[in-house]
Design a protein around this motif. Structure first.
Motif, PDB file in Angstrom:
ATOM      1  N   GLU A 335      19.883  -4.291   7.054  1.00 43.63           N
ATOM      2  CA  GLU A 335      19.788  -5.268   8.143  1.00 43.63           C
ATOM      3  C   GLU A 335      18.635  -4.960   9.097  1.00 43.63           C
ATOM      4  O   GLU A 335      18.258  -5.778   9.918  1.00 43.63           O
ATOM      5  N   TYR A 336      18.074  -3.727   8.988  1.00 43.30           N
ATOM      6  CA  TYR A 336      17.090  -3.265   9.974  1.00 43.30           C
ATOM      7  C   TYR A 336      15.913  -4.225  10.100  1.00 43.30           C
ATOM      8  O   TYR A 336      15.330  -4.648   9.111  1.00 43.30           O
ATOM      9  N   GLN A 337      15.610  -4.569  11.338  1.00 46.79           N
ATOM     10  CA  GLN A 337      14.498  -5.470  11.626  1.00 46.79           C
ATOM     11  C   GLN A 337      13.248  -4.644  11.913  1.00 46.79           C
ATOM     12  O   GLN A 337      13.173  -3.941  12.916  1.00 46.79           O
ATOM     13  N   VAL A 338      12.290  -4.725  10.999  1.00 49.49           N
ATOM     14  CA  VAL A 338      11.047  -3.965  11.170  1.00 49.49           C
ATOM     15  C   VAL A 338      10.322  -4.453  12.422  1.00 49.49           C
ATOM     16  O   VAL A 338      10.301  -5.664  12.695  1.00 49.49           O
ATOM     17  N   PRO A 339       9.739  -3.525  13.200  1.00 46.50           N
ATOM     18  CA  PRO A 339       8.998  -3.957  14.394  1.00 46.50           C
ATOM     19  C   PRO A 339       7.923  -4.991  14.038  1.00 46.50           C
ATOM     20  O   PRO A 339       7.282  -4.899  12.985  1.00 46.50           O
ATOM     21  N   GLN A 340       7.764  -5.940  14.915  1.00 44.21           N
ATOM     22  CA  GLN A 340       6.817  -7.044  14.679  1.00 44.21           C
ATOM     23  C   GLN A 340       5.410  -6.502  14.408  1.00 44.21           C
ATOM     24  O   GLN A 340       4.661  -7.063  13.599  1.00 44.21           O
ATOM     25  N   GLU A 341       5.079  -5.403  15.072  1.00 40.13           N
ATOM     26  CA  GLU A 341       3.742  -4.815  14.927  1.00 40.13           C
ATOM     27  C   GLU A 341       3.485  -4.303  13.508  1.00 40.13           C
ATOM     28  O   GLU A 341       2.333  -4.104  13.108  1.00 40.13           O
ATOM     29  N   LEU A 342       4.578  -4.058  12.730  1.00 45.03           N
ATOM     30  CA  LEU A 342       4.433  -3.508  11.382  1.00 45.03           C
ATOM     31  C   LEU A 342       4.675  -4.523  10.272  1.00 45.03           C
ATOM     32  O   LEU A 342       4.409  -4.248   9.099  1.00 45.03           O
ATOM     33  N   GLU A 343       5.191  -5.685  10.630  1.00 46.89           N
ATOM     34  CA  GLU A 343       5.576  -6.675   9.612  1.00 46.89           C
ATOM     35  C   GLU A 343       4.405  -7.051   8.706  1.00 46.89           C
ATOM     36  O   GLU A 343       4.537  -7.139   7.486  1.00 46.89           O
ATOM     37  N   LYS A 344       3.237  -7.262   9.304  1.00 51.23           N
ATOM     38  CA  LYS A 344       2.059  -7.672   8.535  1.00 51.23           C
ATOM     39  C   LYS A 344       1.659  -6.580   7.541  1.00 51.23           C
ATOM     40  O   LYS A 344       1.376  -6.856   6.359  1.00 51.23           O
ATOM     41  N   SER A 345       1.666  -5.326   7.993  1.00 52.22           N
ATOM     42  CA  SER A 345       1.290  -4.194   7.138  1.00 52.22           C
ATOM     43  C   SER A 345       2.262  -4.043   5.967  1.00 52.22           C
ATOM     44  O   SER A 345       1.839  -3.836   4.820  1.00 52.22           O
ATOM     45  N   VAL A 346       3.548  -4.136   6.258  1.00 50.38           N
ATOM     46  CA  VAL A 346       4.572  -3.997   5.221  1.00 50.38           C
ATOM     47  C   VAL A 346       4.420  -5.100   4.177  1.00 50.38           C
ATOM     48  O   VAL A 346       4.470  -4.836   2.961  1.00 50.38           O
ATOM     49  N   ALA A 347       4.228  -6.306   4.627  1.00 49.24           N
ATOM     50  CA  ALA A 347       4.107  -7.446   3.703  1.00 49.24           C
ATOM     51  C   ALA A 347       2.860  -7.316   2.829  1.00 49.24           C
ATOM     52  O   ALA A 347       2.901  -7.542   1.616  1.00 49.24           O
ATOM     53  N   GLN A 348       1.727  -6.924   3.454  1.00 47.40           N
ATOM     54  CA  GLN A 348       0.471  -6.778   2.703  1.00 47.40           C
ATOM     55  C   GLN A 348       0.588  -5.664   1.656  1.00 47.40           C
ATOM     56  O   GLN A 348       0.114  -5.816   0.523  1.00 47.40           O
ATOM     57  N   PHE A 349       1.237  -4.573   2.034  1.00 45.67           N
ATOM     58  CA  PHE A 349       1.372  -3.447   1.092  1.00 45.67           C
ATOM     59  C   PHE A 349       2.248  -3.862  -0.091  1.00 45.67           C
ATOM     60  O   PHE A 349       1.951  -3.515  -1.243  1.00 45.67           O
ATOM     61  N   ALA A 350       3.338  -4.566   0.184  1.00 42.74           N
ATOM     62  CA  ALA A 350       4.241  -5.010  -0.887  1.00 42.74           C
ATOM     63  C   ALA A 350       3.501  -5.916  -1.876  1.00 42.74           C
ATOM     64  O   ALA A 350       3.637  -5.769  -3.102  1.00 42.74           O
ATOM     65  N   ILE A 351       2.678  -6.848  -1.345  1.00 41.96           N
ATOM     66  CA  ILE A 351       1.902  -7.749  -2.213  1.00 41.96           C
ATOM     67  C   ILE A 351       0.923  -6.931  -3.065  1.00 41.96           C
ATOM     68  O   ILE A 351       0.788  -7.137  -4.276  1.00 41.96           O
ATOM     69  N   PHE A 352       0.217  -6.012  -2.406  1.00 41.20           N
ATOM     70  CA  PHE A 352      -0.760  -5.161  -3.107  1.00 41.20           C
ATOM     71  C   PHE A 352      -0.085  -4.348  -4.209  1.00 41.20           C
ATOM     72  O   PHE A 352      -0.586  -4.293  -5.346  1.00 41.20           O
ATOM     73  N   TYR A 353       1.052  -3.732  -3.890  1.00 43.53           N
ATOM     74  CA  TYR A 353       1.717  -2.858  -4.865  1.00 43.53           C
ATOM     75  C   TYR A 353       2.221  -3.652  -6.067  1.00 43.53           C
ATOM     76  O   TYR A 353       2.027  -3.248  -7.221  1.00 43.53           O
ATOM     77  N   HIS A 354       2.864  -4.770  -5.830  1.00 41.26           N
ATOM     78  CA  HIS A 354       3.420  -5.562  -6.931  1.00 41.26           C
ATOM     79  C   HIS A 354       2.311  -6.161  -7.802  1.00 41.26           C
ATOM     80  O   HIS A 354       2.500  -6.372  -9.016  1.00 41.26           O
ATOM     81  N   ALA A 355       1.160  -6.406  -7.202  1.00 45.59           N
ATOM     82  CA  ALA A 355       0.027  -6.929  -7.976  1.00 45.59           C
ATOM     83  C   ALA A 355      -0.491  -5.883  -8.959  1.00 45.59           C
ATOM     84  O   ALA A 355      -0.987  -6.223 -10.039  1.00 45.59           O
ATOM     85  N   ASN A 356      -0.368  -4.615  -8.581  1.00 42.84           N
ATOM     86  CA  ASN A 356      -0.871  -3.524  -9.421  1.00 42.84           C
ATOM     87  C   ASN A 356       0.205  -2.858 -10.279  1.00 42.84           C
ATOM     88  O   ASN A 356      -0.116  -2.117 -11.196  1.00 42.84           O
ATOM     89  N   HIS A 357       1.477  -3.108  -9.952  1.00 39.56           N
ATOM     90  CA  HIS A 357       2.583  -2.480 -10.682  1.00 39.56           C
ATOM     91  C   HIS A 357       3.651  -3.525 -10.960  1.00 39.56           C
ATOM     92  O   HIS A 357       4.678  -3.592 -10.284  1.00 39.56           O
ATOM     93  N   ASN A 358       3.381  -4.315 -11.939  1.00 37.40           N
ATOM     94  CA  ASN A 358       4.276  -5.418 -12.271  1.00 37.40           C
ATOM     95  C   ASN A 358       5.628  -4.900 -12.774  1.00 37.40           C
ATOM     96  O   ASN A 358       5.703  -3.952 -13.544  1.00 37.40           O
TER      97      ASN A 358
END
Length: 552
Positions: A335-358
């Protein structure tokens, strides 16, 4: 006479037999007087002297075939007849460090087959008793600080190995006696339930390999201590318990970057591999591999962010850990709500990782995450290193100076008990003030605008960095589960190889295979056999119920 044609037989009948009888009677009387009039040390020296004199006299005046028989009579009357006195005093000799007497007792009784065996038993028993007394004296202090326990065991082992090598001339039986005594001490926690050796040794390793302001040792000194620790580790029967606790502390050192040195970490794993084999350290090695790969992944992520011109706004890095290799017992709040300041970084990293590790899934471990903050609202600049949960709470105060506990809880979506624990830490370090010490829902939290500290860099240790009783219990439960699976796998391997075997042979082989990692009980093996029968991996023979048949 009848021996005229056999002169040597005449010597035996007319001289040797009578001489042996006289020798027996003479030394029986002399030894009895000597043991009555002298202490045991004096008696042993007298016995040694008389044995040497008798051997020399026999060489001069008797046929060489008589020498051994004559000396044997002297040994029987001086040593065998009074060995009980030597046994009775031997422990006192060891305790009072009368090592010359110990060595003499060993040399004398070793002349007669099996007469030195009780000395070994006394020696082993004394070391084991000394160790148990030492462990009992430590009490619950073993849990708080393992250094005294481990250092005392190392000193005890070294001391009596030195005694075995010098006093008993490196006799293999005395060295083995030291090993057996240490094994008894290390594997017997009945005298002190707090002295669970596998767990204590793992904590001791953590103290040596973890950065600390209290303990600062040179790398060479740490290496020496690790070498000594491995000596004690070899005596442990439950090596799987050590592995579980060691891997948990190693994981925390790697995740929170608190290792003293990567070289020392690698050295320790290499030592464990030498003792227990590659399989034992496979997951530990995988953890280091993950750290190296994570560094490469983060470098690529930063390069991609720079090329694309999409800047996350914060200095962001993630450790990508293989789920099966890391002993991460705690679970993050979904349920933890990631701080707004980190949301963009977390989302970008997830996209990057899944693109390289299907095909891979990322599960964020927020409770193990950390962050750095700068406090800009005070005259003096402070840098704060804290858990992501603490960071999330403090970032809420960017837009306001005061919030209620309810507002904080709703904003970051954590359980009330967890919120209270986190807020207590921030109030205790005086970053926040609270209108209610219990931090009830309606109590008001405010930034402490008068905060002051001698240090400009402040570190708030996360609860996940510390050992809790829950963590320990979870680790012990994991050990029990791993043992069950290990035994079941061993049973299947054995049955697959043999196809058909008796109950006794199967149990004996399982105990043999598991012995290098832990000492399973026979009832545990029986339960695992029954479970595999239920799972239809094997069945009882229809001809003989005491035999099992493998089901292909």
């Amino acid at each position: 006479n009848a021996h005229s044609d056999q002169p040597f037989q005449l010597y035996i009948e007319e001289f040797e037999k009578a001489y042996l009888l006289e020798t027996r009677q003479y030394y029986s009387k002399e030894a009895a007087e000597a043991v009555a009039l002298q202490n045991i040390s004096g008696f042993m020296h007298e016995a040694s002297k008389r044995l040497a004199e008798e051997a020399e006299r026999s060489r001069k005046y008797c046929d060489k075939s008589s020498i051994d028989r004559i000396v044997k009579e002297c040994e029987l009357q001086y040593l065998s007849a009074h060995k009980g006195r030597i046994y009775a005093e031997f422990e006192t000799m060891i305790a009072r460090e009368r090592f010359e007497d110990c060595s003499l007792a060993h040399r004398l009784l070793s002349r007669i087959p099996d007469d030195a065996v009780p000395l070994l038993e006394i020696y082993q028993g004394y070391i084991a008793s000394t160790g148990r007394t030492m462990v009992i004296r430590m009490g619950s202090g073993v849990t708080k600080d393992p250094r005294e326990y481990v250092d005392s065991l190392i000193q005890l082992q070294k001391r009596y190995m030195d005694v075995s090598n010098t006093v008993f001339a490196g006799n293999a039986a005395y060295i083995a006696a030291v090993d057996k005594a240490l094994g008894t001490i290390v594997n017997d926690s009945s005298s002190n339930p707090h002295a669970q050796s596998s767990e204590v040794l793992a904590r001791y390793c953590d103290l040596l390999l973890k950065k600390s302001t209290k303990i600062a040792l040179a790398d060479a000194e740490v290496e020496t201590k690790l070498g000594s620790l491995i000596t004690i580790f070899k005596y442990i029967e439950d090596k799987d318990v050590f592995q579980k606790f060691y891997s948990r502390t190693l994981a925390k050192r790697l995740i929170f970057a608190t290792s003293v040195s990567d070289d020392l970490e690698a050295s320790m794993i290499s030592r464990l591999k030498e003792v227990c084999g590659v399989e034992y350290t496979a997951k530990l090695q995988r953890m280091f591999t993950d750290m190296t790969l994570s560094s490469e992944i983060n470098t690529k992520f930063r390069e991609l962010s720079e090329k694309s011109g999409v800047q996350p706004g914060v200095d962001f890095g993630a450790l990508v850990l293989t789920a099966g290799s890391w002993p991460l017992t705690g679970l993050s709040s979904t349920e933890y709500q990631v701080p707004q300041e980190l949301e963009k970084s977390v989302a970008q990293f997830a996209i990057f990782y899944h693109a390289n590790h299907n095909g891979r899934k990322l599960s964020w471990m927020w409770h193990l995450s950390k962050g750095d903050l700068r406090l800009n609202y005070l005259e003096k600049r402070y840098e704060l290193n804290a858990s992501l949960y603490h960071v999330g709470i403090l970032l809420l105060f960017n837009s306001t100076d005061s919030l209620s506990v309810r507002e904080v809880r709703e904003a970051i979506c954590l359980a009330p008990a967890e919120i209270k624990r986190l807020l207590k830490v921030l109030v205790d370090v005086k970053l926040l003030t609270s209108t209610d010490p219990e931090s009830g829902d309606e109590s008001i939290l405010s930034l402490n605008l008068d905060f002051s500290s001698k240090r400009t860099k402040i570190r708030i240790a996360a609860s996940s960095e510390k050992d809790t009783s829950t963590d320990v219990e979870q680790t012990r439960s994991a050990v029990d589960e791993d043992r069950r699976l290990y035994i079941q796998a061993a049973i299947v391997r054995i049955m697959k190889s043999r196809k058909d075997t008796s109950h006794v042979e199967l149990v004996a082989e399982v105990l043999s295979q598991a012995g290098a990692r832990f000492q399973p009980s026979v009832p545990m093996v029986k339960r695992c056999i029954e479970q595999l029968i239920d799972k239809q991996y094997l069945e009882r023979s229809k001809v003989n119920r005491d035999r099992y048949v493998y089901i292909a």
